[in-house]
Design an enzyme around this catalytic site. Sequence first.
Site, mmCIF file in Angstrom:
data_model
loop_
_atom_site.group_PDB
_atom_site.id
_atom_site.type_symbol
_atom_site.label_atom_id
_atom_site.label_comp_id
_atom_site.label_asym_id
_atom_site.label_seq_id
_atom_site.Cartn_x
_atom_site.Cartn_y
_atom_site.Cartn_z
ATOM 1 N N VAL A 78 45.099 -49.735 -13.870
ATOM 2 C CA VAL A 78 46.193 -48.848 -14.279
ATOM 3 C C VAL A 78 47.043 -49.596 -15.290
ATOM 4 C CG1 VAL A 78 48.195 -47.515 -13.542
ATOM 5 C CG2 VAL A 78 46.198 -47.680 -12.040
ATOM 6 N N SER A 106 43.804 -53.993 -15.736
ATOM 7 C CA SER A 106 43.656 -53.193 -16.942
ATOM 8 C C SER A 106 43.749 -54.049 -18.195
ATOM 9 C CB SER A 106 44.756 -52.123 -16.980
ATOM 10 O OG SER A 106 44.809 -51.473 -18.235
ATOM 11 N N TYR A 129 38.360 -51.527 -22.775
ATOM 12 C CA TYR A 129 38.113 -50.424 -23.691
ATOM 13 C C TYR A 129 37.321 -50.944 -24.891
ATOM 14 C CZ TYR A 129 42.094 -48.078 -21.383
ATOM 15 O OH TYR A 129 42.962 -47.507 -20.477
ATOM 16 N N THR A 155 35.759 -48.644 -19.658
ATOM 17 C CA THR A 155 36.264 -47.273 -19.678
ATOM 18 C C THR A 155 35.753 -46.548 -20.922
ATOM 19 O OG1 THR A 155 38.228 -47.828 -18.399
ATOM 20 C CG2 THR A 155 38.328 -45.829 -19.734
ATOM 21 N N LYS A 251 32.993 -46.455 -16.620
ATOM 22 C CA LYS A 251 33.994 -45.575 -16.006
ATOM 23 C C LYS A 251 34.275 -44.380 -16.923
ATOM 24 C CE LYS A 251 38.691 -45.775 -14.068
ATOM 25 N NZ LYS A 251 39.368 -44.772 -14.909
ATOM 26 N N SER A 273 34.740 -39.956 -12.986
ATOM 27 C CA SER A 273 36.191 -39.937 -13.207
ATOM 28 C C SER A 273 36.554 -39.062 -14.396
ATOM 29 C CB SER A 273 36.676 -41.377 -13.479
ATOM 30 O OG SER A 273 38.013 -41.407 -13.923
ATOM 31 N N HIS A 275 39.674 -39.662 -15.585
ATOM 32 C CA HIS A 275 40.853 -40.452 -15.948
ATOM 33 C C HIS A 275 42.102 -39.897 -15.260
ATOM 34 C CE1 HIS A 275 41.506 -43.749 -18.960
ATOM 35 N NE2 HIS A 275 42.766 -43.509 -18.630
ATOM 36 N N ASP A 306 36.950 -41.919 -8.778
ATOM 37 C CA ASP A 306 38.402 -41.893 -8.637
ATOM 38 C C ASP A 306 38.881 -40.496 -9.006
ATOM 39 O OD1 ASP A 306 38.497 -41.696 -11.434
ATOM 40 O OD2 ASP A 306 39.203 -43.736 -11.737
ATOM 41 N N ARG A 310 44.040 -39.712 -2.514
ATOM 42 C CA ARG A 310 45.368 -40.114 -2.052
ATOM 43 C C ARG A 310 45.367 -40.627 -0.613
ATOM 44 N NH1 ARG A 310 45.571 -39.298 -6.732
ATOM 45 N NH2 ARG A 310 46.941 -37.882 -7.910
#
Length: 380
Positions: A78, A106, A129, A155, A251, A273, A275, A306, A310
């Site tokens: 994150v 990240s 990235y 990602t 990802k 995902s 995102h 992801d 929660r």
Amino acid sequence: MIISAPTDYRVAAQAKLPPFLFHYIDGGAYAEHTLKRNTADLSNIELRQRVLKDMSELSLETSLFGEKMSMPVALAPVGLTGMYARRGEVQAARAAAKKGIPFTLSTVSVCPIEEVAPAIDRPIWFQLYVLKDRGFMCNVLERAQAAGVKNLVFTADMPIPGTRYRDVHSGMSGPNAAMCRILQSMTHPQWAWDVGLRGKPHDLGNISIYRGKPIKLEDYIGWLSRNFDPSISWKDLEWVRDFWKGPMIIKGILDPEDAKDAVRFGADGIVVSNHGGRQLDGVLSAARALPAIADAVKNDITILTDSGIRTGLDVVRMIALGADSVLLGRAFVYALAAAGEAGVSNLLDLIDKEIRVVMTLTGARSIAEINSDLLVRNQD
């Protein structure tokens, strides 16, 4: 407030954070339909309750890429986590390590690799990235390997930043954003003292080390916009695959054909995902995308997921839909913002307890026994 459930931390975080930071982590792209579907679709997954199965022996332990884990959960990458608590990436990594699960740093973290990796007694994961500045990519990969990172999370769903209107409204970006952030910080003195003053430097640590000068929060959005690379394709990852000696996880997969491409590419894992609903509004929720992807590649590659997770119940639902493990994003950042390392530790304990309850009441004694047999049939 009294924290009795993982979802309580969202309310606690909103009370503590300046609005620009709360809405940055809480918001999504465009009208946020996919953001809402991530949680709604997952909550609609029905499980079969089973009884009289002798659940006295139960284990949450599993492993990913040769790494033992106390439960099938890792902390997701994150950006700007260090703005949610003082040196937040370090605090979150410590909580994850104490629980026996991975933490993923990240690319655009506040705390650099060199600060986070030595703070815990297990290797961190690192997220990357593809950026126009390939020199930075080489530099940060070399630094990650030198710090003992084994697992690289690439990602793929951010060749261009998503359109997030809430960030403009909240003061995170847009006209007069700097003044908005100052005024909001003044009305949240606990955050201003603990993070705003004592948590400095507030920059993108991994990038600042490479460039030799601070990349501050006010430069964050502009730097991302200038450096993401819309020309990215599988061939651009070949040199990363050749360079990186450990497992590589792609990802941002939502389509079975992309999952098959990841297998052909030689990836060790994928993350199903969207995102967190922060990129393209209107796409499938992770819960709806996951079963078809699992059908296509389950036996060929490790599947993580992801977006919308929660609670411990959500963890079991995702594994029953076809994942091997999950990544927690917003859930841990809310807890971090509310109570730092202790908050993340408590969140993980709550999720652990919830998983145990769900496994007991569905008759699954191990993570391997959580599969599609736990699902009520004929679900959309």
